[in-house]
Design an enzyme around this catalytic site. Structure first.
Site, mmCIF file in Angstrom:
data_model
loop_
_atom_site.group_PDB
_atom_site.id
_atom_site.type_symbol
_atom_site.label_atom_id
_atom_site.label_comp_id
_atom_site.label_asym_id
_atom_site.label_seq_id
_atom_site.Cartn_x
_atom_site.Cartn_y
_atom_site.Cartn_z
ATOM 1 N N VAL A 39 -9.808 125.100 -50.790
ATOM 2 C CA VAL A 39 -8.541 125.645 -50.289
ATOM 3 C C VAL A 39 -8.547 127.175 -50.405
ATOM 4 C CG1 VAL A 39 -7.270 123.551 -50.923
ATOM 5 C CG2 VAL A 39 -7.395 125.435 -52.577
ATOM 6 N N ASP A 40 -9.750 127.758 -50.711
ATOM 7 C CA ASP A 40 -9.793 129.137 -51.190
ATOM 8 C C ASP A 40 -9.999 130.216 -50.131
ATOM 9 O OD1 ASP A 40 -12.524 128.985 -50.525
ATOM 10 O OD2 ASP A 40 -13.171 128.648 -52.592
ATOM 11 N N GLY A 43 -22.513 121.759 -52.736
ATOM 12 C CA GLY A 43 -21.601 122.097 -53.833
ATOM 13 C C GLY A 43 -20.441 121.144 -54.005
ATOM 14 N N HIS A 46 -8.569 119.712 -47.291
ATOM 15 C CA HIS A 46 -7.601 119.655 -48.397
ATOM 16 C C HIS A 46 -6.567 120.781 -48.332
ATOM 17 C CE1 HIS A 46 -10.559 117.058 -51.014
ATOM 18 N NE2 HIS A 46 -10.045 116.409 -49.993
ATOM 19 N N TYR A 87 -0.551 126.950 -59.430
ATOM 20 C CA TYR A 87 -1.085 127.356 -58.115
ATOM 21 C C TYR A 87 -1.003 128.867 -57.933
ATOM 22 C CZ TYR A 87 -2.355 122.782 -56.511
ATOM 23 O OH TYR A 87 -3.006 121.584 -56.386
ATOM 24 N N CYS A 113 12.606 121.159 -44.976
ATOM 25 C CA CYS A 113 12.680 121.451 -43.536
ATOM 26 C C CYS A 113 11.309 121.696 -42.922
ATOM 27 C CB CYS A 113 13.604 122.633 -43.262
ATOM 28 S SG CYS A 113 12.934 124.212 -43.782
ATOM 29 N N CYS A 122 16.819 126.894 -46.829
ATOM 30 C CA CYS A 122 17.560 125.633 -46.699
ATOM 31 C C CYS A 122 17.840 125.003 -48.076
ATOM 32 C CB CYS A 122 16.797 124.654 -45.818
ATOM 33 S SG CYS A 122 15.496 123.761 -46.675
HETATM 34 P P1 OAD Z 1 -16.247 119.369 -58.083
HETATM 35 O O1 OAD Z 1 -15.781 120.363 -59.092
HETATM 36 O O2 OAD Z 1 -15.913 117.951 -58.301
HETATM 37 O O3 OAD Z 1 -17.820 119.488 -57.952
HETATM 38 C C1 OAD Z 1 -18.443 120.731 -57.832
HETATM 39 C C2 OAD Z 1 -19.913 120.489 -57.588
HETATM 40 O O4 OAD Z 1 -20.519 121.745 -57.351
HETATM 41 C C3 OAD Z 1 -20.660 119.833 -58.741
HETATM 42 O O5 OAD Z 1 -21.437 118.742 -58.256
HETATM 43 C C4 OAD Z 1 -21.569 120.955 -59.267
HETATM 44 O O6 OAD Z 1 -22.804 120.462 -59.755
HETATM 45 C C5 OAD Z 1 -21.752 121.784 -58.020
HETATM 46 N N1 OAD Z 1 -22.065 123.206 -58.251
HETATM 47 C C6 OAD Z 1 -21.740 123.985 -59.309
HETATM 48 N N2 OAD Z 1 -22.201 125.227 -59.120
HETATM 49 C C7 OAD Z 1 -22.836 125.232 -57.919
HETATM 50 C C8 OAD Z 1 -23.520 126.224 -57.166
HETATM 51 N N3 OAD Z 1 -23.642 127.478 -57.596
HETATM 52 N N4 OAD Z 1 -24.046 125.866 -55.965
HETATM 53 C C9 OAD Z 1 -23.913 124.596 -55.499
HETATM 54 N N5 OAD Z 1 -23.289 123.623 -56.183
HETATM 55 C C10 OAD Z 1 -22.743 123.932 -57.367
HETATM 56 O O7 OAD Z 1 -15.711 119.884 -56.660
HETATM 57 P P2 OAD Z 1 -15.516 119.081 -55.302
HETATM 58 O O8 OAD Z 1 -16.572 118.063 -55.107
HETATM 59 O O9 OAD Z 1 -15.313 120.104 -54.251
HETATM 60 O O10 OAD Z 1 -9.252 118.060 -54.621
HETATM 61 O O11 OAD Z 1 -14.140 118.345 -55.573
HETATM 62 C C11 OAD Z 1 -13.540 117.646 -54.540
HETATM 63 C C12 OAD Z 1 -12.051 117.659 -54.711
HETATM 64 O O12 OAD Z 1 -11.694 117.217 -56.013
HETATM 65 C C13 OAD Z 1 -11.429 119.025 -54.629
HETATM 66 O O13 OAD Z 1 -11.179 119.432 -53.298
HETATM 67 C C14 OAD Z 1 -10.158 118.876 -55.401
HETATM 68 C C15 OAD Z 1 -10.718 118.125 -56.585
HETATM 69 O O14 OAD Z 1 -9.841 117.397 -57.337
HETATM 70 C C16 OAD Z 1 -7.951 118.114 -54.839
HETATM 71 O O15 OAD Z 1 -7.436 118.914 -55.587
HETATM 72 C C17 OAD Z 1 -7.193 117.109 -54.043
HETATM 73 ZN ZN ZN Z 2 13.501 124.582 -45.921
#
Ligand code: OAD
Ligand code: ZN
Length: 258
Positions: free
Chosen positions: A112-113, A196, A128, A76, A139, A159
């Site tokens: 989360v960015d 996206g 998320h 992270y 704590c 703590c």
């Molecule tokens: P993913 O990495 O699963 O999917 C990213 C998507 O963005 C894909 O469908 C790509 O085709 C698309 N993509 C790539 N470049 C792009 C661009 N320039 N413009 C638009 N789309 C584009 O990401 P998420 O769907 O956000 O959770 O993933 C969901 C969650 O899974 C995340 O929040 C994270 C991950 O595991 C946790 O960590 C709990």
């Molecule tokens: Zn603490």
């Protein structure tokens, strides 16, 4: 489903979407990692994405953190540093402008960015969590990312408790207030944009379906079809940094005419 409308092959905004943009009172947007891809933040599931190189079970679960806190902490830290070194892209800026164009605008993100906030969006609903926020597992004290040295060793609170990133890991509940906001926005909006996201992680992936069930016009913006592409009213096959500015520009033109 109509489309896909491919950028470069004439207008990427269909006449139906243009009409919806002109009339919509409440627009809701769900963003995923793809919206930050053009800023240089790696996605999770696209080719070369994080989950190709790393195992989420070893990095993004509470069990992983309890077994090897230093490994999770350093991963992270690395992601936090990467994110700090990039800038919002035209897709983020277009959404920041959209906030003042419609009577109601609900921005919901799985990211989360912080890039939506850094682009100027006044209100961002983070499903998320946020990588710049940390908390003690014992704590509950919150810390800002600036207080977290980019070390390889997990830090501890006064703590004695371990400090974790305040993000949602696999198997954990989403923040109830943000999820409720998102569900209500999806159920009440006229236009829902799914931008996206691979639409494979629930409950976030339910939101476009909820919107459609409640009568919203639902549009996906993604260079590749997501897992829910067939459920959309329309898919725009393109990068968000290219499509969103055109879409918001179209809305602005109509709004200034009325
Ligand atoms: P993913 O990495 O699963 O999917 C990213 C998507 O963005 C894909 O469908 C790509 O085709 C698309 N993509 C790539 N470049 C792009 C661009 N320039 N413009 C638009 N789309 C584009 O990401 P998420 O769907 O956000 O959770 O993933 C969901 C969650 O899974 C995340 O929040 C994270 C991950 O595991 C946790 O960590 C709990
Ligand atoms: Zn603490």
């Amino acid at each position: 489903m109509t489309g896909p409308f491919t950028p470069g092959s004439g207008s990427m905004i269909s006449p139906t979407l243009e009409d919806v943009l002109a009339r919509a009172r409440h627009v809701a947007v769900l963003t995923g990692a793809g919206v930050s891809a053009e800023s240089g933040v790696p996605t999770f599931r696209s080719a070369g994405g994080l989950w190709e190189k790393y195992d989420p079970q070893q990095l993004a679960t509470y069990e992983a953190f309890s077994q090897d806190p230093d490994l999770v902490w350093s991963w992270y830290s690395w992601r936090r540093e990467t994110i700090r070194g990039v800038e919002p892209n035209p897709g983020h800026y277009a959404l920041a402008e959209a906030a003042s164009l419609f009577e109601r605008f609900s921005l919901i993100t799985q990211n989360v960015d912080n890039l939506h906030r850094r682009a100027g969006n006044p209100e961002v609903h983070e499903l998320h969590g946020n990588i710049e926020r940390l908390r003690c597992i014992d704590c509950g004290t919150f810390f800002h990312g600036d207080e977290a040295p980019p070390s390889k060793q997990a830090q501890r609170c006064k703590c004695g408790g371990l400090i974790r990133p305040d993000v949602v890991w696999f198997g954990e509940m989403l923040p109830a207030n943000e999820l409720q906001f998102a569900q209500q926005a999806a159920a009440n909006c006229d236009l829902f944009l799914s931008v996206g996201t691979a639409a494979m992680v629930y409950p976030a992936a339910m939101l476009p379906l909820t919107a459609r069930q409640h009568g919203a016009y639902v549009v996906e913006i993604n260079p590749e079809p997501s897992a829910l592409a067939h459920e959309m009213d329309e898919c725009i096959a393109g990068a968000s940094g290219a499509v969103l500015p055109v879409l918001i520009d179209t809305a602005r033109r109509h709004r200034s005419m009325t």
